[in-house]
Design a protein around this motif. Structure first.
Motif, PDB file in Angstrom:
ATOM      1  N   ASP A 194       0.834  -1.216   0.000  1.00 28.46           N
ATOM      2  CA  ASP A 194       0.000   0.000   0.000  1.00 28.46           C
ATOM      3  C   ASP A 194       0.863   1.258   0.000  1.00 28.46           C
ATOM      4  N   VAL A 195       1.983   1.215   0.703  1.00 24.35           N
ATOM      5  CA  VAL A 195       2.881   2.383   0.771  1.00 24.35           C
ATOM      6  C   VAL A 195       3.531   2.590  -0.591  1.00 24.35           C
ATOM      7  N   GLN A 196       3.977   1.475  -1.183  1.00 22.12           N
ATOM      8  CA  GLN A 196       4.615   1.583  -2.512  1.00 22.12           C
ATOM      9  C   GLN A 196       3.638   2.145  -3.545  1.00 22.12           C
ATOM     10  N   HIS A 197       2.399   1.653  -3.518  1.00 21.00           N
ATOM     11  CA  HIS A 197       1.399   2.149  -4.485  1.00 21.00           C
ATOM     12  C   HIS A 197       1.144   3.635  -4.265  1.00 21.00           C
ATOM     13  N   TRP A 198       1.040   4.013  -3.009  1.00 28.08           N
ATOM     14  CA  TRP A 198       0.746   5.430  -2.688  1.00 28.08           C
ATOM     15  C   TRP A 198       1.857   6.321  -3.260  1.00 28.08           C
ATOM     16  N   LEU A 199       3.089   5.908  -3.089  1.00 33.67           N
ATOM     17  CA  LEU A 199       4.226   6.714  -3.568  1.00 33.67           C
ATOM     18  C   LEU A 199       4.275   6.712  -5.098  1.00 33.67           C
ATOM     19  N   GLN A 200       4.018   5.517  -5.674  1.00 33.39           N
ATOM     20  CA  GLN A 200       4.047   5.422  -7.151  1.00 33.39           C
ATOM     21  C   GLN A 200       2.980   6.314  -7.780  1.00 33.39           C
ATOM     22  N   GLU A 201       1.774   6.267  -7.193  1.00 35.06           N
ATOM     23  CA  GLU A 201       0.674   7.088  -7.749  1.00 35.06           C
ATOM     24  C   GLU A 201       1.036   8.561  -7.788  1.00 35.06           C
ATOM     25  N   ARG A 202       1.850   8.975  -6.833  1.00 33.30           N
ATOM     26  CA  ARG A 202       2.241  10.393  -6.758  1.00 33.30           C
ATOM     27  C   ARG A 202       3.611  10.658  -7.392  1.00 33.30           C
ATOM     28  N   GLU A 203       4.144   9.619  -8.023  1.00 33.64           N
ATOM     29  CA  GLU A 203       5.440   9.698  -8.714  1.00 33.64           C
ATOM     30  C   GLU A 203       6.545  10.197  -7.782  1.00 33.64           C
ATOM     31  N   ILE A 204       6.507   9.685  -6.556  1.00 37.51           N
ATOM     32  CA  ILE A 204       7.556  10.033  -5.589  1.00 37.51           C
ATOM     33  C   ILE A 204       8.565   8.883  -5.595  1.00 37.51           C
ATOM     34  N   SER A 205       9.680   9.071  -6.298  1.00 37.46           N
ATOM     35  CA  SER A 205      10.629   7.959  -6.443  1.00 37.46           C
ATOM     36  C   SER A 205      11.692   7.964  -5.341  1.00 37.46           C
ATOM     37  N   ASP A 206      11.908   9.114  -4.723  1.00 35.54           N
ATOM     38  CA  ASP A 206      12.916   9.199  -3.659  1.00 35.54           C
ATOM     39  C   ASP A 206      12.265   9.845  -2.424  1.00 35.54           C
ATOM     40  N   PRO A 207      11.414   9.043  -1.736  1.00 36.70           N
ATOM     41  CA  PRO A 207      10.614   9.645  -0.659  1.00 36.70           C
ATOM     42  C   PRO A 207      11.453  10.093   0.530  1.00 36.70           C
ATOM     43  N   GLY A 208      10.982  11.143   1.164  1.00 35.11           N
ATOM     44  CA  GLY A 208      11.555  11.570   2.436  1.00 35.11           C
ATOM     45  C   GLY A 208      10.700  11.026   3.578  1.00 35.11           C
ATOM     46  N   ARG A 209      11.154  11.286   4.795  1.00 35.28           N
ATOM     47  CA  ARG A 209      10.446  10.768   5.978  1.00 35.28           C
ATOM     48  C   ARG A 209       9.009  11.284   6.045  1.00 35.28           C
ATOM     49  N   LYS A 210       8.844  12.552   5.690  1.00 30.15           N
ATOM     50  CA  LYS A 210       7.505  13.149   5.754  1.00 30.15           C
ATOM     51  C   LYS A 210       6.590  12.521   4.702  1.00 30.15           C
ATOM     52  N   ASP A 211       7.147  12.122   3.542  1.00 30.49           N
ATOM     53  CA  ASP A 211       6.316  11.459   2.520  1.00 30.49           C
ATOM     54  C   ASP A 211       5.759  10.141   3.074  1.00 30.49           C
ATOM     55  N   VAL A 212       6.622   9.385   3.741  1.00 34.44           N
ATOM     56  CA  VAL A 212       6.188   8.083   4.275  1.00 34.44           C
ATOM     57  C   VAL A 212       5.137   8.312   5.368  1.00 34.44           C
ATOM     58  N   PHE A 213       5.390   9.273   6.224  1.00 41.78           N
ATOM     59  CA  PHE A 213       4.438   9.624   7.292  1.00 41.78           C
ATOM     60  C   PHE A 213       3.075   9.996   6.673  1.00 41.78           C
ATOM     61  N   ASP A 214       3.099  10.858   5.647  1.00 39.70           N
ATOM     62  CA  ASP A 214       1.846  11.283   4.993  1.00 39.70           C
ATOM     63  C   ASP A 214       1.158  10.096   4.318  1.00 39.70           C
ATOM     64  N   ALA A 215       1.965   9.225   3.708  1.00 43.36           N
ATOM     65  CA  ALA A 215       1.402   8.050   3.027  1.00 43.36           C
ATOM     66  C   ALA A 215       0.636   7.183   4.020  1.00 43.36           C
ATOM     67  N   ILE A 216       1.269   6.907   5.139  1.00 38.40           N
ATOM     68  CA  ILE A 216       0.645   6.016   6.136  1.00 38.40           C
ATOM     69  C   ILE A 216      -0.664   6.637   6.637  1.00 38.40           C
ATOM     70  N   ILE A 217      -0.639   7.929   6.891  1.00 38.67           N
ATOM     71  CA  ILE A 217      -1.849   8.590   7.402  1.00 38.67           C
ATOM     72  C   ILE A 217      -2.969   8.490   6.367  1.00 38.67           C
ATOM     73  N   ASP A 218      -2.633   8.762   5.130  1.00 38.86           N
ATOM     74  CA  ASP A 218      -3.648   8.750   4.082  1.00 38.86           C
ATOM     75  C   ASP A 218      -4.207   7.337   3.870  1.00 38.86           C
ATOM     76  N   ILE A 219      -3.322   6.365   3.838  1.00 39.41           N
ATOM     77  CA  ILE A 219      -3.764   4.969   3.628  1.00 39.41           C
ATOM     78  C   ILE A 219      -4.686   4.551   4.768  1.00 39.41           C
ATOM     79  N   ARG A 220      -4.273   4.854   5.996  1.00 38.07           N
ATOM     80  CA  ARG A 220      -5.069   4.427   7.155  1.00 38.07           C
ATOM     81  C   ARG A 220      -6.423   5.122   7.170  1.00 38.07           C
ATOM     82  N   ARG A 221      -6.430   6.424   6.829  1.00 41.01           N
ATOM     83  CA  ARG A 221      -7.718   7.152   6.844  1.00 41.01           C
ATOM     84  C   ARG A 221      -8.681   6.558   5.823  1.00 41.01           C
TER      85      ARG A 221
END
Ligand code: FAD
Ligand code: NAP
Length: 338
Positions: A194-221
């Motif tokens: 789910d995290v990989q898909h979230w990043l791919q959909e947003r074309e984030i190839s080199d995520p930072g810590r805040k990207d992962v944090f935002d991804a998890i929040i969005d997926i969980r919500r």
């Protein structure tokens, strides 16, 4: 220390069942905890945010609510940083503060409800990270004696959603603070699909810590019911973990079951898959049911009783056992214990 009498526990637990507690004590300092332990001893039942507990009847014994606040940096060597949190701090707020301050290691545990003091109890985990990854030590008060104790990682017997606090020390201590060691350069874990898909959909190839944090929040919500809207305690059952031999036996009856090999050689399977296969996903019976997006989450929509959830959980577990020979063990703490 604040005392409340004849209190409904509906606002204090995320299942929101209207069971009463005869006496609730809010403790905001370690001295308060020591005092309460000396006065009430081992009769105390500790409550944090109430997000991992199912109350099925009125509680006669005193309930101790840990509302100890505060955070302090106790060590900083430029990369590693130790932060001590009061047990009553919100877990998610603590994670958000760490991410905002560039401190890494716990970002995958964003949006888990509850308090910091409860995090070591079941060694909370999500998206490939468990709190033990950064855990250094905690401080607790022994209920029976009022003695303060410091406990380090090696003594906590952390396991998969498990620890010494769920076993030998169960119901005997009050955790008052937890210290984590974060790193400014901690590697990111984006292994979950789910995290990989979230990043791919947003074309984030080199995520930072805040990207992962935002991804998890969005997926969980998007995937989980908000306890403010629908009563629940997250996953009701643990994912079963079995030996390789047992896995082969189960697989012969459960063709297509997903599986992951654990570090200790055992095999983990998703409890939600079995529950879903048995037709429970989206089940509803009045105020009680199984969430339509996540079969592991049992829900209460209002006006129901905790024992109805318990009965539903038993029916689910026995249907899974009858069909697959797999034991589902509750992850949620049930009160009174049976
Ligand atoms: P409570 O529910 O208040 O207490 C849980 C147990 O810990 C009880 O036995 C209690 O007596 C004991 N306890 C609490 N505080 C203390 C203390 N200070 N000292 C001693 N004993 C104490 N869990 C995960 O692991 N991963 C997840 O991804 C996750 N997602 C969730 C999502 C939702 C929507 C919900 C509702 C729950 C989820 N959970 C998850 C479960 C839960 O949030 C965690 O287990 C959390 O750590 C519980 O914290 P709490 O403060 O609410 O504990
Ligand atoms: P998911 O991503 O749909 O995955 C389903 C199950 O497969 C999960 O239980 C997970 O085990 C396992 N899994 C998936 N990818 C994996 C991988 N790469 N390596 C190892 N195991 C893998 O799960 P979900 O329901 O949406 O939940 C996402 C995460 O949040 C999970 O980690 C889950 O534990 C956590 N969560 C926990 C609760 C709770 O109350 N305990 C509630 C909601 C969500 P794990 O569960 O071991 O990760």
């Amino acid at each position: 220390m604040q005392h409340h009498y004849d209190v409904s526990l509906a606002p204090y637990t995320t299942f929101h069942f209207d069971e009463s507690a005869r006496h609730v004590i809010d403790v905001a300092t370690v001295d308060d905890v020591v005092h309460a332990c000396k006065e009430y001893g081992s009769s105390l039942l500790v409550l944090g945010g109430g997000s991992n507990i199912l109350v099925t009847s009125a509680i006669e014994r005193p309930v101790l609510r840990t509302v100890i606040r505060g955070r302090a940096i106790t060590m900083d060597d430029g990369n590693a940083v130790d932060v001590t949190f009061g047990a009553g701090e919100s877990w998610h707020d603590a994670v958000e503060w760490l991410v905002t301050n560039g401190l890494g290691g716990l970002e995958n545990l964003a949006l888990i409800p509850g308090t910091v003091g409860a995090a070591p109890i079941q060694n909370i985990g999500a998206y490939g990270t468990e709190q033990e990854r950064c855990f250094r030590y905690l401080e607790y008060v022994d209920m029976a004696t009022g003695r303060k104790v410091v406990m380090h990682h090696a003594d906590c017997a952390f396991g998969y959603r498990d620890s010494v606090f769920k076993n030998d020390l169960r119901g005997t201590i009050v955790i008052t603070s937890v210290t984590y060691r974060l790193h400014r350069h901690a590697p990111l874990d984006t292994s979950y699909a789910d995290v990989q898909h979230w990043l791919q959909e947003r074309e984030i190839s080199d995520p930072g810590r805040k990207d992962v944090f935002d991804a998890i929040i969005d997926i969980r919500r998007n995937k989980l019911p908000d306890p403010e809207d629908v009563g629940n305690a997250g996953s009701f059952f643990k994912n079963p973990v079995v030996t390789g031999e047992e896995f082969q036996r189960i697989q012969s009856r459960a063709s297509g079951v997903p599986s992951w090999h654990m570090a200790d050689g055992r095999v983990k399977m998703p409890a939600a898959w079995f529950i879903d296969q048995c037709g429970w996903k989206g089940y509803a019976d009045g105020a009680i049911g199984v969430h339509h997006k996540q079969a592991l989450v049992l829900v209460h929509t209002g006006g129901g009783k905790g024992r109805q959830i318990l009965e539903l959980a038993r029916r689910i577990a026995s249907s899974v056992f009858d069909r697959y020979g797999v034991h589902l063990e509750p992850e949620v703490q049930i009160w009174p214990p049976n």
